[in-house]
Design a protein around this motif. Sequence first.
Motif, mmCIF file in Angstrom:
data_model
loop_
_atom_site.group_PDB
_atom_site.id
_atom_site.type_symbol
_atom_site.label_atom_id
_atom_site.label_comp_id
_atom_site.label_asym_id
_atom_site.label_seq_id
_atom_site.Cartn_x
_atom_site.Cartn_y
_atom_site.Cartn_z
ATOM 1 N N ASN B 89 0.855 -1.182 0.000
ATOM 2 C CA ASN B 89 0.000 0.000 0.000
ATOM 3 C C ASN B 89 0.889 1.228 0.000
ATOM 4 N N PRO B 90 0.785 2.043 -1.059
ATOM 5 C CA PRO B 90 1.685 3.192 -1.151
ATOM 6 C C PRO B 90 1.409 4.280 -0.126
ATOM 7 N N LEU B 91 0.307 4.155 0.643
ATOM 8 C CA LEU B 91 -0.017 5.200 1.611
ATOM 9 C C LEU B 91 0.400 4.831 3.030
ATOM 10 N N ALA B 92 1.059 3.678 3.192
ATOM 11 C CA ALA B 92 1.365 3.232 4.552
ATOM 12 C C ALA B 92 2.401 4.118 5.215
ATOM 13 N N ASP B 93 2.190 4.390 6.481
ATOM 14 C CA ASP B 93 3.070 5.238 7.281
ATOM 15 C C ASP B 93 2.639 5.090 8.741
ATOM 16 N N VAL B 136 -4.011 -4.260 15.331
ATOM 17 C CA VAL B 136 -5.453 -4.085 15.111
ATOM 18 C C VAL B 136 -5.708 -3.526 13.711
ATOM 19 N N VAL B 137 -4.954 -2.478 13.350
ATOM 20 C CA VAL B 137 -5.162 -1.856 12.041
ATOM 21 C C VAL B 137 -4.854 -2.845 10.920
ATOM 22 N N PRO B 150 -6.027 0.071 0.008
ATOM 23 C CA PRO B 150 -5.648 1.350 0.617
ATOM 24 C C PRO B 150 -6.794 1.945 1.427
ATOM 25 N N LEU B 151 -8.012 1.836 0.921
ATOM 26 C CA LEU B 151 -9.146 2.440 1.605
ATOM 27 C C LEU B 151 -9.373 1.829 2.973
ATOM 28 N N LYS B 152 -9.401 0.479 3.028
ATOM 29 C CA LYS B 152 -9.686 -0.180 4.306
ATOM 30 C C LYS B 152 -8.603 0.124 5.335
ATOM 31 N N LEU B 153 -7.333 0.071 4.877
ATOM 32 C CA LEU B 153 -6.244 0.340 5.812
ATOM 33 C C LEU B 153 -6.301 1.769 6.322
ATOM 34 N N ALA B 158 -7.378 5.555 10.541
ATOM 35 C CA ALA B 158 -8.037 6.784 10.990
ATOM 36 C C ALA B 158 -8.899 6.517 12.214
ATOM 37 N N ALA B 159 -9.562 5.354 12.224
ATOM 38 C CA ALA B 159 -10.419 5.033 13.371
ATOM 39 C C ALA B 159 -9.607 4.854 14.635
ATOM 40 N N MET B 160 -8.502 4.114 14.535
ATOM 41 C CA MET B 160 -7.677 3.890 15.725
ATOM 42 C C MET B 160 -7.091 5.210 16.210
#
Lengths: 345, 336
Positions: B89-93, B136-137, B150-153, B158-160
Motif C-alpha cells: 500500500n503506497p499510503l502506509a506510514d 489491530v489496524v 488502501p481504503l480499508k487500511l 483513521a479510526a484507531m
Amino acid sequence: MKKYMHFRLNTPPLSFLVDRKALVLSIVLVVLVLATVILSTGLGAMYIAPLDVVKALFGVGDPGAQLVVLNLRLPRILVALLVGIALGVAGAIMQSLIRNPLASPDIVGITGGASVAAVAFITLFEGVSVHFIPFAAFVGAALVTLLIYVLAWKNGVTPLRLVLVGVGIGSAMTALTTLLIVAAPIQLTSKAMIWLAGTVYGSSWQNVLTILPWVLVFVPLAIVFARSINVQQLGDEVATGVGNPVHKHRFLLLMFTVALAGSAVAVGGAIGFVGLLAPHIARKLVGSALGALIPTAGLFGGLIVLLADLIGRLAFEPLDVPVGIFTAAIGAPFFIFLLYKHRNQ
Amino acid sequence: MFVLLPKPLGKVAGLIGLIALIICLMFISIVFGVMDTSWQTAVDAYTNFSGTNEQIVIKEVRVPRALIAVAVGASLGMVGVLMQTLTRNPLADPGIFGINAGASFFIVLAITFFSVNSLSQFAWIAFLGAAVSGIVVYVLGALGRDGLTPLKLTLAGAAMTALFSSMMHGMLVVNERALEEVLFWLAGSVAGRKLEFLTSVLPYLGVGWIGTLLISGQLNTLMMGDDVAKGLGQRTALLKGVTGLLIILLAGASVAVAGPIGFVGLVIPHIARFMVGIDLRWALVYSAALGAVLVLAADVAARWIVMPDELPLGVMTALIGVPFFVYVARKGLTRK
C-alpha cells in the motif's frame, strides 16, 4: 400492509412516499427523546421530579425549579439534542454520498478543520468574545471541506478519492492543532483541550439559537434531496443515466454535511463518532432509503448525545466528563466492529 | 518506471553523496540556531572543554539533537519501506496507520495513571502501544476478500487514531497535572531531548536496523506475491511476523524518543524508489539515509522559520508530507 403510503398533490405539484415502518419508529423515537429530555433535565445535583420539570417548562410551579430547569439545564440538554441530530443527519448523508458505511464527518477531516479554527481562535485571540468560536469553527469546517473537494477533483470527485484525501488533510489539521496547543500558554491550552474533547458544558440559550436555524433549514433540505442521494447510491453511471446531475448534487450535499456537522462541532466541540454510529443503528431498523434514514438517524444521534451527556454529568460527580469521551468510547469499538463486518465489501 | 540511478556504481556514488549531505546537515544543526557558534567551538567542546555557555549548549543540546534526528529519521524511513512492502500500500506510514497514536496514547496513559517517568520504561510502553494499534489496524485492513486495500487500511488507521486521540484528550482534560508533561510528547520533536533518551533505545534501534537489512533480500521475494514466495520455498508467515516486529521496534522506539512524527515513512520510500528502483536492499539503505536527511533538514528549518521560537518537528513533517500524501492518493487511484 404495504411498505409505503403515498401522497400526491396537484397544487403545488408534490408527491412523496412515506415509509410506514420509519413513520412508526420516528414517532417512538420522538417520544423517547422527549422522555429523555425531561428525565435528564430533572437529574443532577438538585433532583426535580419529571412532573415538576414539565410544570417548570410551562412556566408554572416552583420558581426555584423553574430557574434551574429553564436557565441552567434545559439549554445544555437542547444543545446536546440538536448537536446529536445535526451529527446524525450529516453522517447519514455522508455515508450515502461516499457509499461507504465507515465514512463520517470526523473521519474525513471536516471536524479536523473546525478544530484548527476553533483552537486557533481560543489560543490566538484571547479576550475576544467566546461567542465567535462557533463562527470560527464553522468557517474552518467549510474551508477545509472545500480544500478536500478541490484536491479530490479529477474529472469529477469520486467517493474513494474524497475519503483518502480527507484522511490526509485530516492529519495535517491534527498537526496544526497540536502546533497551536503547544505554542499557547498553559491556561489556554486546557481550554482548547476541553473544546477538543467535545463538551456541551455551560451551554446557554445563545448556543441553542446558534445551532437551531441550521438544523431547521438543512435537515428538511436533506430530506428533499434524499431522492438524489438514493439514485447516486446506484453508482455514478446509473445516476447520470437517469438524469441526476451527479457532481452538482454531490457538491451541494457535501455542503449540507458541512453546514450540519460544522454547526454541531461549533457549539459542541469535536464530538466524535456520532455521525458514524447513529446512521448505522437507523439503517438496521429502517433500511438505507434516505427519506426514512435521515429523520431516524437524526433522532438516534440526538438520543446518543443526550445519553452520553447525562452519563458524563452524573457518573463521575462532581467531575463533568466531556460527552466526546463517551461517544468515542462507544463509537470506536463499534467502528472496528463495522470494519470487521464489512470486510467483504 | 524511471529510475534516477540505475547502475550500481551510480547507487554507491549517490549513497556517498547522501552521507556527505547528512554530515553537512549535522554540522549546520550543531553550529547554527538561536545561538550561532562555530565549528571550532564544537570541536573544542569535546577536546578542550572550558565550560563556556556555547560549549555547554553544543554538548547538552545540539549534538544530542542532531544525533537523535539522524537515528529517528533513518528508522522512520526504513519503517516506511517495511510497511509499504508488507501491506502493498503506497499510503502506509506509522502516522496514517495509527501506530504513532497508539504509542503516544500508551505513554500518556503511563504518565497519567502509573506515574511512569523513567526513559527505559517509555520505550517498552511505546512498543506495546505501537504493537496493539499496528496489529489491530493490520488485521482489520486485511480482513475480507480483496485483502489490504488502501481504503480499508486508511480507514482502520483513521479510526484507531481517532479512538486513541479522543481518549488522550479525555485523560488530559481530567488530569491537568499531566498536561504539561505530556504536551512535550504530543508535538513530536527532537528539541530538548537528552542523549540518554537515545542511548536507552539505541539497542532496540540497532536490532531494528540490522534485522531490517538482513531480511531485505527475502522481502524482495515476498514482493512478487505470497504464492510465488511460497513456491520458492519461503516461509511467508514467519517473514511477515518478523517484518511486523521490526516495524514495531523501529516505530515504537522513534516515538519514545521523539514523539509522533508523521509522514516521514510515507514520503521517503517513494523518493528512494525513484532514485534506486524497487530492489529493497538498495531502497532500504537509501530510505535510511534520506530519512535522516529529511528529519535533520526539517529540524533545522523548524528552528529558522519562527526564530527565536521553534515549530515542532511533527508539524514540519506533516506540512511537507500532506501534499505528498494527496499526490500519491490521487495518482495511485487513477492507475486502477
